[in-house]
Design an enzyme around this catalytic site. Structure first.
Site, PDB file in Angstrom:
ATOM      1  N   ASP A  75       0.869  -1.168   0.000  1.00 35.76           N
ATOM      2  CA  ASP A  75       0.000   0.000   0.000  1.00 35.76           C
ATOM      3  C   ASP A  75       0.910   1.223   0.000  1.00 35.76           C
ATOM      4  O   ASP A  75       1.939   1.245   0.678  1.00 35.76           O
ATOM      5  CB  ASP A  75      -0.933   0.004   1.215  1.00 35.76           C
ATOM      6  N   THR A  76       0.524   2.190  -0.807  1.00 34.95           N
ATOM      7  CA  THR A  76       1.379   3.355  -1.024  1.00 34.95           C
ATOM      8  C   THR A  76       0.609   4.636  -0.766  1.00 34.95           C
ATOM      9  O   THR A  76      -0.581   4.718  -1.077  1.00 34.95           O
ATOM     10  CB  THR A  76       1.890   3.347  -2.491  1.00 34.95           C
TER      11      THR A  76
END
Ligand code: IMP
Length: 204
Positions: A75-76
């Site tokens: 997840d960014t």
């Protein structure tokens, strides 16, 4: 070679990560193992969302005997100083539910208009769940970060997401102007994957 599922529906991420893990592990996409649907990401941290993605896949494969050695997800978030760290964990839906990459860039350029502090960073957290004899291990986390600036307009056609408006430090071009192998060497996801690779090498 060990076999892992990468819990993403993003074909750009899949291509990036496949290139980085080539020759070390076999990566199966969700489509290849017949899983479709929207993976939930409703947590309020990158760690939480990456865990949620992995858990979503585990819940769907745990009752089937498979040769899978692990599941991982990333997840960014894009954290912009002048916006108090926004959009951060909400980067995907920054311009609203069902928005496009283009909508997000337009909103960012609008909010950043006239701002002199353009510092920002991308941060990625990868969650890895290893599986042995159909039993899952506790999650492990690998983090990567890249610092840079938000540009005042779009540059380049490569990559995805906010790439056309992010220029990493020590470069004079945006992520979207770089060949993939250069982006992978220095990017948030590249750095997180490098830590994952180190771990996999030390434990295989
Ligand atoms: P995700 O939830 O990890 O898929 O990413 C959140 C948002 O950040 C998405 O809108 C992506 O477009 C964006 N994003 C993730 N990774 C990158 C990248 O490498 N470059 C540009 N944007 C990215």
């Amino acid at each position: 070679m060990k076999e892992f599922i990468f819990a993403t529906n993003n074909k750009h991420k899949l291509q990036e990560v496949r290139e980085m893990l080539d020759g070390l592990v076999i990566i199966h996409s969700l489509a290849e193992i017949g899983l479709d649907g929207d993976i939930p990401e409703t947590a309020d941290t990158l760690e939480g969302n990456s865990t949620q993605k992995v858990q979503w896949v585990w819940d769907r494969i745990k009752d089937s005997k498979s040769n899978i050695d692990g599941i991982f997800a990333d997840d960014t978030g894009l954290e912009v100083e002048a916006l108090g760290g926004r959009p951060g964990v909400y980067s995907a839906r920054y311009a609203g539910e069902h928005c496009t990459f283009d909508d997000n860039i337009n909103k960012m350029l609008g909010e950043m208009e006239g701002k002199t502090n353009r510092r920002a960073c991308f941060r990625t957290v990868i969650c890895l769940m290893e599986i042995s004899d159909n039993t899952n291990s506790a999650a492990k986390y690998f983090e990567g970060r890249v610092d840079g600036v938000i540009l005042t307009e779009r540059y380049g056609k490569e990559g995805f997401g906010y790439d056309p408006i992010f220029m990493p430090d020590r470069f004079a071009v945006s992520f979207a102007e770089m060949p993939l192998e250069v982006k992978n060497r220095i990017s948030h996801r590249g750095r997180a994957v490098a830590k994952l690779v180190e771990y996999l090498k030390a434990n295989s």
